[in-house]
Design a protein around this motif. Structure first.
Motif, PDB file in Angstrom:
ATOM      1  N   PHE A  13       0.841  -1.213   0.000  1.00 60.07           N
ATOM      2  CA  PHE A  13       0.000   0.000   0.000  1.00 60.07           C
ATOM      3  C   PHE A  13       0.871   1.255   0.000  1.00 60.07           C
ATOM      4  CE2 PHE A  13      -2.311  -3.360   2.398  1.00 60.07           C
ATOM      5  CZ  PHE A  13      -3.194  -3.676   1.382  1.00 60.07           C
ATOM      6  N   SER A  29      -5.440   2.280  -5.617  1.00 63.14           N
ATOM      7  CA  SER A  29      -4.690   1.164  -5.028  1.00 63.14           C
ATOM      8  C   SER A  29      -5.013   1.029  -3.543  1.00 63.14           C
ATOM      9  CB  SER A  29      -3.191   1.338  -5.283  1.00 63.14           C
ATOM     10  OG  SER A  29      -2.675   2.486  -4.665  1.00 63.14           O
ATOM     11  N   GLN A  30      -4.371   1.817  -2.702  1.00 59.37           N
ATOM     12  CA  GLN A  30      -4.593   1.708  -1.252  1.00 59.37           C
ATOM     13  C   GLN A  30      -6.075   1.983  -0.936  1.00 59.37           C
ATOM     14  OE1 GLN A  30      -2.458   4.657   1.015  1.00 59.37           O
ATOM     15  NE2 GLN A  30      -2.155   3.263   2.731  1.00 59.37           N
ATOM     16  N   GLY A  31      -6.635   1.178  -0.036  1.00 64.18           N
ATOM     17  CA  GLY A  31      -8.054   1.319   0.277  1.00 64.18           C
ATOM     18  C   GLY A  31      -8.317   2.435   1.273  1.00 64.18           C
ATOM     19  N   TYR A 118      -5.043 -10.547   3.960  1.00 61.19           N
ATOM     20  CA  TYR A 118      -4.651  -9.189   4.343  1.00 61.19           C
ATOM     21  C   TYR A 118      -3.238  -9.237   4.940  1.00 61.19           C
ATOM     22  CZ  TYR A 118      -4.814  -4.503   6.113  1.00 61.19           C
ATOM     23  OH  TYR A 118      -4.519  -3.189   6.356  1.00 61.19           O
ATOM     24  N   ASN A 167     -11.197  -8.765   1.934  1.00 60.01           N
ATOM     25  CA  ASN A 167     -10.205  -7.961   1.226  1.00 60.01           C
ATOM     26  C   ASN A 167      -9.042  -8.885   0.876  1.00 60.01           C
ATOM     27  OD1 ASN A 167      -8.334  -6.101   0.345  1.00 60.01           O
ATOM     28  ND2 ASN A 167      -8.015  -5.129   2.331  1.00 60.01           N
ATOM     29  N   TYR A 198     -15.239  -4.793   7.090  1.00 59.34           N
ATOM     30  CA  TYR A 198     -16.189  -4.334   6.050  1.00 59.34           C
ATOM     31  C   TYR A 198     -17.609  -4.826   6.339  1.00 59.34           C
ATOM     32  CZ  TYR A 198     -11.780  -3.271   3.787  1.00 59.34           C
ATOM     33  OH  TYR A 198     -10.526  -2.767   3.520  1.00 59.34           O
ATOM     34  N   LYS A 229     -13.396   2.325   8.259  1.00 58.59           N
ATOM     35  CA  LYS A 229     -14.158   1.920   7.073  1.00 58.59           C
ATOM     36  C   LYS A 229     -15.579   2.443   7.159  1.00 58.59           C
ATOM     37  CE  LYS A 229     -10.626  -0.732   6.703  1.00 58.59           C
ATOM     38  NZ  LYS A 229      -9.540  -0.402   5.830  1.00 58.59           N
ATOM     39  N   PHE A 314     -13.828  -2.953  -2.828  1.00 54.88           N
ATOM     40  CA  PHE A 314     -12.857  -3.385  -3.829  1.00 54.88           C
ATOM     41  C   PHE A 314     -13.526  -4.149  -4.970  1.00 54.88           C
ATOM     42  CE2 PHE A 314     -10.547  -3.448   0.317  1.00 54.88           C
ATOM     43  CZ  PHE A 314      -9.756  -2.332   0.062  1.00 54.88           C
ATOM     44  N   ARG A 359      -6.553  -5.422  -8.112  1.00 52.63           N
ATOM     45  CA  ARG A 359      -7.627  -4.911  -7.249  1.00 52.63           C
ATOM     46  C   ARG A 359      -7.738  -3.400  -7.413  1.00 52.63           C
ATOM     47  NH1 ARG A 359      -6.931  -4.132  -0.842  1.00 52.63           N
ATOM     48  NH2 ARG A 359      -6.339  -2.067  -1.625  1.00 52.63           N
TER      49      ARG A 359
END
Ligand code: PMP
Ligand code: GLN
Length: 379
Positions: A13, A29-31, A118, A167, A198, A229, A314, A359
């Motif tokens: 990330f 990219s990074q969530g 993860y 994820n 999530y 989140k 995602f 992703r």
């Protein structure tokens, strides 16, 4: 000094966000959300800090936030929990995962994790002296073969870590998965760590199934969530762990020496947010489903194969019709030449399959999603 984790480098990330910034690419990219946290939450954070609530809170969290978390659990999953003994507020889900793993892993223990996994699970297991046993899920379905899991269990197995919605695959576990999981945990007397960060992002009218839906499963579980989140505030690093009393006691022994307590004004603000605008949580799935659909629609003309996204923020894309580069090389090409940053899936595997899957994070403004999709459609 000899490294304790010689095989680890910088997280994907950090790497991809760095590349996105360097090349001025759209960062999918990074969530993390491109939009801001709710106004009430920000106002209350400022308010409580202004009012002088700037000192340590109780190590396990302030009582009003614990109470709001238990009310949310009751409302969502129908489970009555005694907040004071079971809810611990943490500095993000990452801290909760680390502490739960430390609390249960003895030297030599094996913990089963599902790849793509993860990235924080395995280092935490290793630092606790344990070993991560990887079970690879296959693209494009990513469903769990519970017979394979049963075969991986032995005398050293201590726990299983699950993550639903997942994820990076965006897959959710179903009722039959939980049935098989429960039978296995009971048969071998295993513990469970359930990463449910999530939990409030589940699509197509299929409600999230939580470990908290099932009192028997919960009896041997740590259930972990993240306010980052849920309330678009990943930078606050606020989360929590819910576990039965005895497991919570072990968890808290470690939490108190990892961080002692978490950011006091944020705890007060989150308690108010849950009490006064609980509908935010209920509206989150619809909010992100719309984003998913914007991205999927905008990608219709592309040569990517779009994989189903059942939850999380995602979406996976298979690019095998576009390029034969490996996924890291393809992501580096995307960020430098196409102007879109994505995450290669292989980094989440112990033994990377030869899949051509990346992703994308769709926690972005609609215009960013459409712009990114337009760029991807040129390939
Ligand atoms: N687990 C998963 C599956 C995640 O995606 C994330 C966030 N990237 C975390 C845990 C960590 O959450 P937090 O930011 O609250 O530490
Ligand atoms: N969870 C986020 C993701 O999956 C990233 C978190 C981080 O940067 N450590 O993209």
């Amino acid at each position: 000094m000899e490294s304790k984790l010689p095989h680890l480098g910088t997280s994907i990330f950090t790497y991809m966000t760095g590349l996105a910034n360097q090349h001025n690419a759209l960062n999918l990219s990074q969530g993390f959300p491109e939009f801001d946290a709710p106004v009430l939450l920000k106002q209350r954070l400022a308010h409580y800090s202004e009012q002088g609530f700037n000192q340590y809170s109780p190590s396990s969290g302030i009582a009003p936030l614990q109470k709001q978390i238990s009310a949310l659990i009751k409302r969502k999953y129908g489970l009555d929990i005694e907040a004071a003994d079971t809810v611990t507020v943490t500095s993000g889900a990452t801290e909760a995962l680390f502490v739960a793993i430390q609390a249960i892993t003895r030297p030599g223990d094996e913990i089963i994790i599902f790849d793509p996994a993860y990235d924080s699970y395995e280092p935490a297991i290793e630092l606790a002296g344990g070993r991560a046993v990887h079970i690879a899920l296959q693209a494009p379905d990513y469903s769990v073969n519970w017979q394979q899991v049963a075969e991986a269990v032995n005398d050293k197995t201590r726990a299983i870590i699950i993550n639903s919605p997942h994820n990076p695959s965006a897959k959710t576990l179903k009722a039959n998965d939980f049935k098989a999981l429960k039978a296995l945990l009971i048969r071998h007397d295993l513990l469970l760590i359930s990463d449910e960060v999530y939990e409030h992002i589940a699509f197509d009218d299929t409600p999230h199934i939580s470990v908290l839906n099932d009192a028997e499963l919960f009896a041997r579980a740590f259930v972990i969530s993240s306010f980052g989140k849920t309330f678009h505030c990943t930078g606050w690093k606020m989360g929590y762990c819910i576990a039965p009393k005895l497991l919570t006691a072990e968890f808290r022994k470690i939490h108190q020496y990892v961080t002692f307590s978490s950011f006091t004004p944020a705890q007060l603000a989150l308690a108010d947010m849950l009490a006064e605008q609980g509908e935010h949580v209920d509206e989150l799935s619809g909010f992100y489903q719309q984003k998913r659909d914007v991205l999927v629609d905008a990608l219709q003309g592309s040569r990517f194969t779009i994989l189903p996204s059942e939850g999380t923020y995602f979406l996976l894309l298979d690019y095998s019709e576009i390029s034969q580069l490996d996924d890291m090389a393809f992501c580096e090409y995307l960020v430098k030449e196409v102007g879109v940053a994505a995450i290669p899936l292989s980094v989440f595997y112990q033994k990377a399959p030869n899949d051509k899957v990346i992703r994308l994070c769709f926690a972005k403004k609609d215009e960013t999603l459409v712009e990114a999709a337009d760029k991807l459609c040129t390939l």
